[in-house]
Design an enzyme around this catalytic site. Structure first.
Site, PDB file in Angstrom:
ATOM      1  N   VAL A  46       3.309   1.139  -9.134  1.00 23.16           N
ATOM      2  CA  VAL A  46       3.257   2.000  -7.866  1.00 23.16           C
ATOM      3  C   VAL A  46       4.359   1.281  -7.158  1.00 23.16           C
ATOM      4  CG1 VAL A  46       1.832   3.578  -5.859  1.00 23.16           C
ATOM      5  CG2 VAL A  46       1.096   2.987  -8.621  1.00 23.16           C
ATOM      6  N   HIS A 100      10.429  -6.414  -6.116  1.00 26.48           N
ATOM      7  CA  HIS A 100      10.131  -5.176  -4.964  1.00 26.48           C
ATOM      8  C   HIS A 100       8.624  -5.072  -5.057  1.00 26.48           C
ATOM      9  CE1 HIS A 100      12.161  -0.898  -3.974  1.00 26.48           C
ATOM     10  NE2 HIS A 100      10.216  -0.367  -3.639  1.00 26.48           N
ATOM     11  N   LEU A 101       8.047  -4.642  -3.807  1.00 28.25           N
ATOM     12  CA  LEU A 101       6.640  -4.745  -3.763  1.00 28.25           C
ATOM     13  C   LEU A 101       6.639  -3.381  -4.659  1.00 28.25           C
ATOM     14  CD1 LEU A 101       3.755  -5.468  -3.100  1.00 28.25           C
ATOM     15  CD2 LEU A 101       4.894  -3.500  -1.284  1.00 28.25           C
ATOM     16  N   HIS A 102       4.939  -4.507  -5.920  1.00 32.63           N
ATOM     17  CA  HIS A 102       4.695  -3.472  -7.337  1.00 32.63           C
ATOM     18  C   HIS A 102       2.675  -3.329  -7.454  1.00 32.63           C
ATOM     19  CE1 HIS A 102       6.575  -5.600  -9.050  1.00 32.63           C
ATOM     20  NE2 HIS A 102       5.839  -5.324 -10.132  1.00 32.63           N
ATOM     21  N   ALA A 103       2.426  -2.083  -7.340  1.00 29.20           N
ATOM     22  CA  ALA A 103       0.860  -2.666  -8.183  1.00 29.20           C
ATOM     23  C   ALA A 103       1.335  -1.937  -9.271  1.00 29.20           C
ATOM     24  CB  ALA A 103       0.689  -1.675  -6.317  1.00 29.20           C
TER      25      ALA A 103
END
Length: 144
Positions: A46, A100-103
């Site tokens: 996400v 890139h920020l991701h969960a």
């Protein structure tokens, strides 16, 4: 975000539709898609639609909306794949393969072999297998 960062960022290119992905959610806040190197089938990433490298870079007003998407994906992964639970994780800088920020939302079941921070990887049995997993998660998300 600089224009150069967005152009070079793999996840920005997925968000823009320039790189194909098995997308399970796309809205004004976030895009969620299957990890191409999943820990288990149905492993979803996400990402915020806007480029932010780490959690510390995400504006405070975006935290709630972003994590609401992570929560919804967690529910959909469980429901759509019949998983007993999920593992939700985020790296910041160290072990962050794409800046890139991701969960990560990983489906979990008892005795599935995941121990600690050793993340074995599996492969989908081709594009149709990946598409089927994505479709199951999308369908469950629509029911929430």
């Amino acid at each position: 975000m600089s224009a150069a960062a967005g152009e070079a960022c793999l996840f920005c290119r997925i968000v823009a539709g320039e790189v194909p992905a098995q997308v399970v959610l796309a809205d004004d806040t976030a895009v969620a898609f299957l990890d191409v190197r999943p820990v288990f089938k149905g492993h979803v990433l996400v990402v915020p639609r806007e480029h932010h490298e780490t959690l510390a870079d995400l504006p405070a007003e975006a935290l709630g909306p972003f994590f609401a998407r992570v929560q919804a994906i967690s529910r959909a992964v469980e429901r759509g794949l019949g998983a007993a639970g999920t593992f939700v994780a985020m790296n910041n800088k160290i072990s962050q393969s794409v800046p890139h920020l991701h969960a990560h939302v990983v489906p979990r079941n008892r005795k599935d072999g995941l121990r600690g921070f050793f993340w074995p990887r599996v492969k989908y049995d081709g594009d149709a297998d990946a598409a089927a997993h994505a479709a199951r998660i999308r369908a469950a998300l629509a029911e929430l």
